[in-house]
Design a protein around this motif. Structure first.
Motif: not given
Length: 221
Positions: A181-198, A214-220
């Motif tokens: 749902r978050e991905k859909r809401l972001a794309e409706e407004c022209g944004y990309d959406f990323v899920v950050g995981v550890r 799109r899941a990105v490993l957060m190394d910070w």
């Protein structure tokens, strides 16, 4: 009659008479000429032709002489005028209909609270536009925004790899609808959406569940 008799009677007298008559005629002619001259100069001044009343001949203006066009010197070439930088024509900047929607404008809002490590991880996101804040877009609070790339983030700080595989699958199935749902809401407004995981395990599990995520490993964090 007496004169005629005298002329006939004496020829010499006739000759004298002719002479006298000729003198009289000449004298009369001279007198007539003098009278005519006096009448001429006795006329008013206005009738005499004067320089002012004499017709002036019309004088046509001389044709104007046009200057001859100057020929450029063969030894000197005209210098080209300096040109400024060629700039594209200015015009209104086009924006899409969805970007003009007020709900698509990113608004920084306070963190929801209750999870300081989670908020700190979101705040330390590289190029975070609003560190220390959540971002409200299209009615949803996102954890972070990278405005330069128009990317909204949902940060997950769960210890996913510490759970057994059965618990991991259950966790993914519980969280997946909200993430989608978050991905859909972001794309409706022209944004990309990323899920950050550890963890790498969390990243792979999300991608298996939905290959559009799109899941990105957060190394910070």
């Amino acid at each position: 009659m007496g004169l005629g008799i005298c002329v006939l009677a004496a020829p010499e007298i006739v000759v004298g008479a002719v002479i006298v008559a000729g003198v009289v005629v000449v004298g009369f002619a001279i007198k007539e000429a003098l009278d005519a001259y006096e009448r001429k100069w006795a006329e008013p001044e206005t009738t005499r032709p004067t320089p002012e009343t004499r017709p002036v001949p019309e004088v046509k203006p001389a044709p104007e002489a046009r200057p001859a066009p100057q020929q450029p010197s063969p030894t000197k070439r005209p210098k080209p005028e300096p040109k400024g930088p060629e700039l594209p024509p200015l015009g209104p900047i086009e924006t899409s209909e969805r970007e003009r929607r007020p709900e698509c404008k990113p608004v920084p809002v306070p963190h929801l609270g209750g999870n300081d490590p989670h908020n700190q991880c979101a705040d330390n996101l590289p190029n975070n536009t609003f560190p220390g804040w959540d971002v409200l877009v299209n009615g949803k609070n996102f954890d972070a925004l990278q405005l330069a790339t128009r990317t909204l983030w949902d940060v997950k700080t769960d210890a996913f790899d510490k759970h057994e595989s059965r618990s991991q699958d259950f966790f993914i199935q519980m969280k997946l609808p909200e993430i989608q749902r978050e991905k859909r809401l972001a794309e409706e407004c022209g944004y990309d959406f990323v899920v950050g995981v550890r963890s790498k395990a969390h990243q792979l599990a999300l991608e298996r569940a939905d290959n559009t995520l799109r899941a990105v490993l957060m190394d910070w964090c």
